[in-house]
Scaffold this active site. Sequence first.
Site, PDB file in Angstrom:
ATOM      1  N   LYS A  30       3.606   7.559   4.212  1.00 19.84           N
ATOM      2  CA  LYS A  30       4.721   8.048   5.035  1.00 19.84           C
ATOM      3  C   LYS A  30       4.406   9.416   5.653  1.00 19.84           C
ATOM      4  CE  LYS A  30       7.678   4.615   4.366  1.00 19.84           C
ATOM      5  NZ  LYS A  30       7.952   3.630   5.428  1.00 19.84           N
ATOM      6  N   SER A  63      10.634   6.493   7.756  1.00 18.38           N
ATOM      7  CA  SER A  63       9.756   7.159   6.802  1.00 18.38           C
ATOM      8  C   SER A  63      10.489   7.290   5.468  1.00 18.38           C
ATOM      9  CB  SER A  63       9.344   8.523   7.382  1.00 18.38           C
ATOM     10  OG  SER A  63       8.405   9.156   6.566  1.00 18.38           O
TER      11      SER A  63
HETATM   12  C1  HXC Z   1       0.854  -1.932  -9.317  1.00 18.91           C
HETATM   13  C2  HXC Z   1       0.759  -3.496  -7.640  1.00 18.91           C
HETATM   14  C3  HXC Z   1       2.141  -3.787  -7.779  1.00 18.91           C
HETATM   15  C4  HXC Z   1       2.863  -3.066  -8.805  1.00 18.91           C
HETATM   16  C5  HXC Z   1       1.351  -5.036  -6.197  1.00 18.91           C
HETATM   17  N1  HXC Z   1       0.317  -4.298  -6.654  1.00 18.91           N
HETATM   18  N2  HXC Z   1       2.482  -4.747  -6.860  1.00 18.91           N
HETATM   19  N3  HXC Z   1       0.133  -2.582  -8.386  1.00 18.91           N
HETATM   20  N4  HXC Z   1       2.171  -2.140  -9.526  1.00 18.91           N
HETATM   21  N5  HXC Z   1       4.149  -3.282  -9.019  1.00 18.91           N
HETATM   22  C6  HXC Z   1      -1.064  -4.363  -6.231  1.00 18.91           C
HETATM   23  C7  HXC Z   1      -1.648  -5.734  -6.510  1.00 18.91           C
HETATM   24  O1  HXC Z   1      -2.039  -5.864  -7.863  1.00 18.91           O
HETATM   25  C8  HXC Z   1      -2.852  -5.736  -5.573  1.00 18.91           C
HETATM   26  O2  HXC Z   1      -3.895  -4.958  -6.059  1.00 18.91           O
HETATM   27  C9  HXC Z   1      -2.306  -4.979  -4.365  1.00 18.91           C
HETATM   28  O3  HXC Z   1      -1.182  -4.202  -4.813  1.00 18.91           O
HETATM   29  C10 HXC Z   1      -1.822  -5.919  -3.280  1.00 18.91           C
HETATM   30  O4  HXC Z   1      -0.819  -6.750  -3.830  1.00 18.91           O
HETATM   31  P1  HXC Z   1      -0.433  -8.159  -3.180  1.00 18.91           P
HETATM   32  O5  HXC Z   1       0.723  -8.686  -3.909  1.00 18.91           O
HETATM   33  O6  HXC Z   1      -1.669  -9.005  -3.108  1.00 18.91           O
HETATM   34  O7  HXC Z   1      -0.114  -7.742  -1.685  1.00 18.91           O
HETATM   35  P2  HXC Z   1       0.960  -8.295  -0.716  1.00 18.91           P
HETATM   36  O8  HXC Z   1       1.267  -9.742  -1.035  1.00 18.91           O
HETATM   37  O9  HXC Z   1       0.502  -7.968   0.637  1.00 18.91           O
HETATM   38  O10 HXC Z   1       2.252  -7.471  -1.091  1.00 18.91           O
HETATM   39  C11 HXC Z   1       2.325  -6.092  -0.798  1.00 18.91           C
HETATM   40  C12 HXC Z   1       3.486  -5.423  -1.565  1.00 18.91           C
HETATM   41  C13 HXC Z   1       4.722  -6.304  -1.340  1.00 18.91           C
HETATM   42  C14 HXC Z   1       3.600  -4.015  -1.079  1.00 18.91           C
HETATM   43  C15 HXC Z   1       3.099  -5.325  -3.007  1.00 18.91           C
HETATM   44  O11 HXC Z   1       5.116  -6.923  -2.516  1.00 18.91           O
HETATM   45  C16 HXC Z   1       5.849  -5.556  -0.731  1.00 18.91           C
HETATM   46  O12 HXC Z   1       5.760  -5.209   0.427  1.00 18.91           O
HETATM   47  N6  HXC Z   1       6.921  -5.354  -1.475  1.00 18.91           N
HETATM   48  C17 HXC Z   1       7.937  -4.375  -1.242  1.00 18.91           C
HETATM   49  C18 HXC Z   1       8.793  -4.531  -0.078  1.00 18.91           C
HETATM   50  C19 HXC Z   1       9.790  -3.382  -0.094  1.00 18.91           C
HETATM   51  O13 HXC Z   1      10.314  -3.036  -1.134  1.00 18.91           O
HETATM   52  N7  HXC Z   1      10.049  -2.742   1.050  1.00 18.91           N
HETATM   53  C20 HXC Z   1      10.920  -1.601   1.078  1.00 18.91           C
HETATM   54  C21 HXC Z   1      10.103  -0.391   0.935  1.00 18.91           C
HETATM   55  S1  HXC Z   1      11.148   1.012   0.659  1.00 18.91           S
HETATM   56  P3  HXC Z   1      -5.166  -5.623  -6.860  1.00 18.91           P
HETATM   57  O14 HXC Z   1      -6.032  -4.461  -7.228  1.00 18.91           O
HETATM   58  O15 HXC Z   1      -4.604  -6.316  -8.058  1.00 18.91           O
HETATM   59  O16 HXC Z   1      -5.835  -6.556  -5.890  1.00 18.91           O
HETATM   60  C22 HXC Z   1      10.199   2.348   0.902  1.00 18.91           C
HETATM   61  C23 HXC Z   1      10.831   3.709   0.692  1.00 18.91           C
HETATM   62  C24 HXC Z   1      11.415   3.836  -0.658  1.00 18.91           C
HETATM   63  O17 HXC Z   1       9.090   2.259   1.247  1.00 18.91           O
HETATM   64  C25 HXC Z   1      12.154   5.166  -0.837  1.00 18.91           C
HETATM   65  C26 HXC Z   1      13.150   5.103  -1.974  1.00 18.91           C
HETATM   66  C27 HXC Z   1      13.751   6.437  -2.375  1.00 18.91           C
END
Ligand code: HXC
Length: 274
Positions: free
Chosen positions: A180, A162
């Site tokens: 989360k 989480s």
């Molecule tokens: C705004 C965004 C965006 C951004 C994506 N979207 N990135 N909106 N700002 N930076 C929007 C897109 O425009 C789209 O909406 C929708 O989200 C889906 O995006 P897709 O790229 O089509 O989806 P997908 O290919 O499935 O990718 C999902 C994702 C992915 C979440 C964006 O890139 C991903 O999983 N990345 C991160 C992986 C990661 O960092 N994991 C660790 C998490 S750490 P629209 O409206 O345009 O259709 C964590 C805890 C952190 O969770 C705690 C730290 C202290």
Amino acid sequence: PTTPMVSPFVAPQFSSTDTFKDDIFKGKVLFCTGGGSGICRGMTEAIMRHGASAAIVGRKLDRLTQAAKELSDKTGQKCIPCQADVRQPKTLQEAVAKTIEAFGRIDFVICGAAGNFMAPISGLSENAFRTVIEIDTLGTFHTIKATIGHLRASKGAYIHVSATLHYKGTPYQAHVSAAKAAVDALSNVVTVEEGPHGVRSNVLAPGPIGNTEGMTRLEGKGPNARQLPFPLGRIGSIEDCASAAVFLFSPAAAYITGQVLVVDGGSEHIREMV
Ligand code: HXC
């Protein structure tokens, strides 16, 4: 005393094998979503170092295959890549079937697949919000559904990865905070429903952890970026999370279920005087 604001990425020089015996997970099998990279990969490596085999689950087969090979080479244990999208239950069921075919059992499950980016709620599209809920919350639900029978059989345990973001109002993190909070709630239900079947369920909540994709995405972009105080004088490391996971799966945690183990160096408790 002032709270130290330290430079990030000062990793501690320790391994869980310095504390726990090498073979505590001998014969056990880990199923880890999100295990191809970051914190979940580090957890998988640590659990394998103590004798477990593992299946790592993710969307990108190339990355998973490479990670599985490296994990096997590093630990001397078997690791298989399983391509699946946690948003699609059928692909998860296939990953579970592949794991059972390879190892015959599943003892430990880490629900770790997660998505994240920074966006203000006013600028967050419906699809963007839904996407993170689907990956984090529904992905956890689907993973539980796909594995619960095997965990009952092995009297195994879950760790749900989480965060601490939702304990307060974290700017630009509405989607992840909501997702989360729901993950924490799911773990509580698994605790009470599955405890009688011998299954434990805990949440591991990392605070800011250096050298991770999540941190790279958040760093420098929010209003509080680079001002995170750390009572212990350093940012967290992947090994900090991995060691906590080893503890939660170990027999030392046999009576611990339904808990949230926060791994954040105490930073959640700080309230700066302004
Ligand atoms: C705004 C965004 C965006 C951004 C994506 N979207 N990135 N909106 N700002 N930076 C929007 C897109 O425009 C789209 O909406 C929708 O989200 C889906 O995006 P897709 O790229 O089509 O989806 P997908 O290919 O499935 O990718 C999902 C994702 C992915 C979440 C964006 O890139 C991903 O999983 N990345 C991160 C992986 C990661 O960092 N994991 C660790 C998490 S750490 P629209 O409206 O345009 O259709 C964590 C805890 C952190 O969770 C705690 C730290 C202290």
